[in-house]
Design an enzyme around this catalytic site. Structure first.
Site, PDB file in Angstrom:
ATOM      1  N   ASP A  26       0.785  -1.219  -0.080  1.00  0.00           N
ATOM      2  CA  ASP A  26      -0.031  -0.186   0.064  1.00  0.00           C
ATOM      3  C   ASP A  26       0.979   1.276  -0.100  1.00  0.00           C
ATOM      4  OD1 ASP A  26      -2.354   1.434   0.054  1.00  0.00           O
ATOM      5  OD2 ASP A  26      -2.655   1.562   2.192  1.00  0.00           O
ATOM      6  N   HIS A  43       2.104   3.248  -8.908  1.00  0.00           N
ATOM      7  CA  HIS A  43       1.698   1.968  -9.260  1.00  0.00           C
ATOM      8  C   HIS A  43       3.297   1.391 -10.107  1.00  0.00           C
ATOM      9  CE1 HIS A  43      -1.910   2.187  -7.514  1.00  0.00           C
ATOM     10  NE2 HIS A  43      -2.561   2.828  -8.387  1.00  0.00           N
ATOM     11  N   LEU A 137      11.019 -20.385  -4.780  1.00  0.00           N
ATOM     12  CA  LEU A 137      10.018 -19.524  -4.290  1.00  0.00           C
ATOM     13  C   LEU A 137       8.529 -19.934  -4.756  1.00  0.00           C
ATOM     14  CD1 LEU A 137       9.413 -17.324  -2.148  1.00  0.00           C
ATOM     15  CD2 LEU A 137       9.678 -15.676  -4.102  1.00  0.00           C
TER      16      LEU A 137
HETATM   17  C1  IPE Z   1      -5.355  -2.699   0.080  1.00  0.00           C
HETATM   18  O1  IPE Z   1      -5.181  -1.515   0.020  1.00  0.00           O
HETATM   19  C2  IPE Z   1      -5.464  -3.630  -1.350  1.00  0.00           C
HETATM   20  C3  IPE Z   1      -4.168  -3.578  -1.773  1.00  0.00           C
HETATM   21  C4  IPE Z   1      -2.785  -3.179  -1.609  1.00  0.00           C
HETATM   22  C5  IPE Z   1      -4.056  -4.257  -3.220  1.00  0.00           C
HETATM   23  P1  IPE Z   1      -6.249  -0.335  -0.293  1.00  0.00           P
HETATM   24  O2  IPE Z   1      -5.278   0.988  -0.329  1.00  0.00           O
HETATM   25  O3  IPE Z   1      -7.218  -0.459  -1.306  1.00  0.00           O
HETATM   26  O4  IPE Z   1      -6.926  -0.396   1.093  1.00  0.00           O
HETATM   27  P2  IPE Z   1      -7.888   0.694   1.729  1.00  0.00           P
HETATM   28  O5  IPE Z   1      -9.240   0.533   1.018  1.00  0.00           O
HETATM   29  O6  IPE Z   1      -7.387   2.041   1.902  1.00  0.00           O
HETATM   30  O7  IPE Z   1      -7.989  -0.115   3.129  1.00  0.00           O
HETATM   31  C1  IPE Z   2      -1.751   0.174  -3.261  1.00  0.00           C
HETATM   32  O1  IPE Z   2      -1.553   1.250  -3.187  1.00  0.00           O
HETATM   33  C2  IPE Z   2      -1.901  -0.157  -4.725  1.00  0.00           C
HETATM   34  C3  IPE Z   2      -3.282  -0.887  -4.857  1.00  0.00           C
HETATM   35  C4  IPE Z   2      -4.236  -0.582  -4.003  1.00  0.00           C
HETATM   36  C5  IPE Z   2      -3.448  -1.399  -6.145  1.00  0.00           C
HETATM   37  P1  IPE Z   2      -2.755   2.385  -3.363  1.00  0.00           P
HETATM   38  O2  IPE Z   2      -3.159   2.849  -4.668  1.00  0.00           O
HETATM   39  O3  IPE Z   2      -3.621   2.070  -2.269  1.00  0.00           O
HETATM   40  O4  IPE Z   2      -1.822   3.967  -2.712  1.00  0.00           O
HETATM   41  P2  IPE Z   2      -2.594   5.120  -1.736  1.00  0.00           P
HETATM   42  O5  IPE Z   2      -3.078   4.117  -0.412  1.00  0.00           O
HETATM   43  O6  IPE Z   2      -3.500   5.784  -2.374  1.00  0.00           O
HETATM   44  O7  IPE Z   2      -1.547   5.820  -1.450  1.00  0.00           O
HETATM   45 MG    MG Z   3      -4.025   2.366  -0.339  1.00  0.00          MG
END
Ligand code: IPE
Ligand code: IPE
Ligand code: MG
Length: 254
Positions: A26, A43, A137
């Site tokens: 995240d 990303h 792995l």
């Molecule tokens: C969780 O991250 C999903 C992934 C990392 C793929 P999100 O950024 O979507 O989570 P919430 O919704 O903020 O909890």
């Molecule tokens: C996690 O990073 C990746 C996915 C959920 C695909 P985010 O896109 O949730 O990044 P933040 O949380 O907005 O910084």
């Molecule tokens: Mg996020």
């Protein structure tokens, strides 16, 4: 403590390497925002972190790595971001499959992949088939995965087996239930990491994280490098896993 060896882990910690590490990757969006870049730049940068953790797992002897790439809730993001994530997934699979193959990594994608575009499903099948006989792995990518989806699907599978007369209700226990989830045959995660600073599980592994060691770090996923991962492994090595027993019992079993 003895000095750290070349691997970066203290000598005595090597017995405490987790067999299975699960990561909520995240913070990509915030990483991009900090740089005045569009979210997709975050990303893209995150793909590099994936490569790094796979490498470190290989070096440290982690057997299974499960990465949360797209949650069942992430469909609620703007269409453009969802499309971009699908494209990135396509590109990464195409580009990395051979490299995984060369490095003896076995790829498995877990989640409701039938919701993905047919081309992406095809590429997932190809990458899984290409790496199927590797015994290094095990890399599990959780895509369109949700912990509740997994539990509900397991319940449905068991109910179907009962309805078909293949299973008696009293035969359903924790072991059999676990075998009906997407993690059949895979040990539960020992170490569960979330980057990006949020202190929540966001519907990732629910059944399987019952006794995982949790590690939360504010570091955003694209910044999660070798040193940060080694630090998480070190932290894990310092934990005492008691599974309900007392410290004294654990010492004796030592
Ligand atoms: C969780 O991250 C999903 C992934 C990392 C793929 P999100 O950024 O979507 O989570 P919430 O919704 O903020 O909890
Ligand atoms: C996690 O990073 C990746 C996915 C959920 C695909 P985010 O896109 O949730 O990044 P933040 O949380 O907005 O910084
Ligand atoms: Mg996020």
């Amino acid at each position: 403590m003895t000095g750290a060896d070349a691997s970066g882990l203290p000598g005595e910690a090597r017995d405490s390497v987790p067999r299975h590490v699960a990561i909520i990757m995240d913070g990509n969006g915030r990483w991009a925002r900090q740089r005045n870049q569009p979210r997709h730049a975050g990303h893209r940068a995150g793909v590099e972190s994936v490569r790094r953790v796979i490498e470190v797992c290989g070096e440290q002897g982690v057997e299974i790595l499960t990465l949360f790439a797209f949650s069942s809730e992430n469909w609620q993001r703007p269409r453009t971001e969802v499309n971009l994530l699908m494209e990135l997934f396509m590109m990464a699979l195409g580009r990395e499959a051979r490299k995984l193959q060369r490095n003896n990594v076995r790829l498995r994608v877990i989640g409701e992949t039938t919701a993905f575009p047919e081309k992406l499903q095809q590429r997932i099948r190809e990458a899984e088939q290409l790496t199927a006989s590797n015994d290094g792995l095990l890399l599990q990518i959780a895509a369109n995965y949700g912990g509740r989806w997994d539990i509900a699907r397991a319940a449905r599978r068991l109910a179907e087996a009962v309805a078909a007369g293949r299973l008696q209700p009293e035969q359903i226990d924790e072991e059999r239930f676990a075998e009906a989830t997407a993690f059949a045959g895979v040990p539960d995660p020992d170490l569960f990491i979330r980057t990006g600073g949020e202190l929540r599980i966001s519907n990732f592994l629910l059944w399987q994280c019952a006794y995982s060691e949790l590690y939360f770090t504010p570091v955003l996923w694209p910044d999660f490098g070798r040193a940060e991962f080694i630090e998480a492994l070190r932290d894990y090595a310092r934990r005492e896993r008691r599974f309900g027993r007392t410290s004294e019992q654990v010492d004796l079993a030592g």
